[in-house]
Design an enzyme around this catalytic site. Structure first.
Site, PDB file in Angstrom:
ATOM      1  CG  HIS A   1      -5.587   1.889   5.426  1.00  0.00           C
ATOM      2  ND1 HIS A   1      -5.110   2.816   6.323  1.00  0.00           N
ATOM      3  CD2 HIS A   1      -4.588   0.988   5.236  1.00  0.00           C
ATOM      4  CE1 HIS A   1      -3.860   2.489   6.649  1.00  0.00           C
ATOM      5  NE2 HIS A   1      -3.525   1.381   5.998  1.00  0.00           N
TER       6      HIS A   1
ATOM      7  CD  GLU B   1      -2.559   5.404   7.031  1.00  0.00           C
ATOM      8  OE1 GLU B   1      -2.611   5.516   5.788  1.00  0.00           O
ATOM      9  OE2 GLU B   1      -1.590   4.874   7.617  1.00  0.00           O
TER      10      GLU B   1
ATOM     11  CG  ASN C   1      -1.675   1.215   1.484  1.00  0.00           C
ATOM     12  OD1 ASN C   1      -1.787   2.062   0.593  1.00  0.00           O
ATOM     13  ND2 ASN C   1      -2.240   1.372   2.669  1.00  0.00           N
TER      14      ASN C   1
ATOM     15  N   GLY D   1       2.973   2.020  10.697  1.00  0.00           N
ATOM     16  CA  GLY D   1       3.921   3.119  10.551  1.00  0.00           C
ATOM     17  C   GLY D   1       4.698   3.421  11.820  1.00  0.00           C
TER      18      GLY D   1
ATOM     19  CB  SER E   1       5.693  -2.157  11.570  1.00  0.00           C
ATOM     20  OG  SER E   1       5.331  -0.823  11.903  1.00  0.00           O
TER      21      SER E   1
ATOM     22  CE  LYS F   1       0.061   3.181   4.836  1.00  0.00           C
ATOM     23  NZ  LYS F   1       0.190   3.259   6.273  1.00  0.00           N
TER      24      LYS F   1
ATOM     25  CD  GLU G   1      -3.260  -2.653   7.304  1.00  0.00           C
ATOM     26  OE1 GLU G   1      -2.187  -2.919   6.762  1.00  0.00           O
ATOM     27  OE2 GLU G   1      -3.900  -1.615   7.101  1.00  0.00           O
TER      28      GLU G   1
HETATM   29  P1  PGA Z   1       3.132   0.140   7.480  1.00  0.00           P
HETATM   30  O1  PGA Z   1       1.653   0.363   6.911  1.00  0.00           O
HETATM   31  O2  PGA Z   1       3.656  -1.136   6.885  1.00  0.00           O
HETATM   32  O3  PGA Z   1       3.914   1.336   7.047  1.00  0.00           O
HETATM   33  O4  PGA Z   1       3.013   0.032   8.968  1.00  0.00           O
HETATM   34  C1  PGA Z   1       0.769  -0.706   6.728  1.00  0.00           C
HETATM   35  C2  PGA Z   1      -0.569  -0.205   6.223  1.00  0.00           C
HETATM   36  O5  PGA Z   1      -1.011   0.843   6.684  1.00  0.00           O
HETATM   37  O6  PGA Z   1      -1.201  -0.829   5.328  1.00  0.00           O
END
Ligand code: PGA
Length: 250
Positions: A95, A97, A9, A173, A213, A11, A167
């Site tokens: 997601h 976010e 992803n 992140g 992560s 983003k 997640e």
């Molecule tokens: P990340 O993000 O691997 O940077 O933690 C994962 C995601 O939000 O899909």
């Protein structure tokens, strides 16, 4: 057997030049990979270029979000048909976010999931608890509500086009990956919820990805867990070398 999926992803990252450079570097690295499905989710602006770059390769392209209506006065939104038209095969939905910053709810997740599947996309539907919810002992309850609310009223046929991504928000992140044990426990819980709603066959066919992560050095341990069927990587999917290393977790 559930075929593993490694998805990236991006983003809000990468211009068109950066997208081309990414695929130029990634494709030779993954030429011989057959053990998993590979999915890349660029921003809307790079989808057409990504589809072009991935043509004839093993990489399938995903959007990061989609609207639930077929068309209409929805400024700024993108429909399933538009994504299909571009050559997208998947879309991420719900997601964290989008839930945190853009008002996504279980209700909109359900509408988007229905629309995506009806229109012929595979939907990667994200669920996961925040740190406060985990610390309060509510992780399972939150995920149960998200699974029931977003995916509880579909048909079994619809479900076969859905991939769940667990997640935990505290792992996204942050560099703080869930341990394989914590992730596996929640994956088993999600499978149990789906079993209660849809039945054994549907639950055991459902692919559940872990996200938060994911890095080249923790992917193998995660993938060794029975209920973890793949990964949704954010940060580590931006560099061709680290994404290729995740894909080659075996
Ligand atoms: P990340 O993000 O691997 O940077 O933690 C994962 C995601 O939000 O899909």
């Amino acid at each position: 057997m559930r075929r593993p999926i490694i998805a990236g992803n991006w983003k809000m990252f990468k211009t068109l030049d950066e997208t081309r450079a990414f695929f130029d570097a990634l494709i030779p690295e993954i030429q011989n990979v057959e053990h998993c499905v590979i999915v890349v989710a660029p921003p809307f602006t790079a989808l057409a270029t990504a589809v072009e770059e991935a043509e004839g390769t093993r990489v399938l392209i995903s959007a990061q979000d989609v609207h639930w209506e077929e068309k209409g006065a929805y400024t700024g939104e993108i429909s399933v048909r538009m994504l299909k038209d571009l050559g997208c095969r998947y879309t991420i939905i719900g997601h964290s976010e989008r839930r945190q910053y853009f008002g996504e709810t279980d209700e909109t997740v359900e509408s988007k999931t229905r629309a995506a599947v009806a229109g012929g996309l595979e939907a990667i539907v994200c669920v996961g608890e925040t740190l406060a919810e985990r610390d309060a002992g509510q992780a399972s309850e939150v995920v149960r509500r998200q699974v029931r609310g977003g995916l509880g009223r579909l048909t079994a046929q619809d479900l076969s086009h859905i991939i769940v991504a667990y997640e935990p928000v505290w792992a996204i992140g942050t560099g703080r990956t869930a341990t394989p044990e914590i992730a596996a426990e929640m994956h088993a819980e999600i499978r149990k919820i789906v079993r209660e709603i849809y039945g054994e066959a549907e639950a055991s066919a459902l692919r559940i990805l872990y996200g938060g992560s994911v890095k080249p050095d923790n992917i193998s341990a995660l993938m060794r867990k029975e209920d973890i069927d793949g990964a949704l990587a954010g940060g580590a999917s931006l560099e061709p070398a680290s994404f290729a290393a995740i894909i080659k977790y075996l």
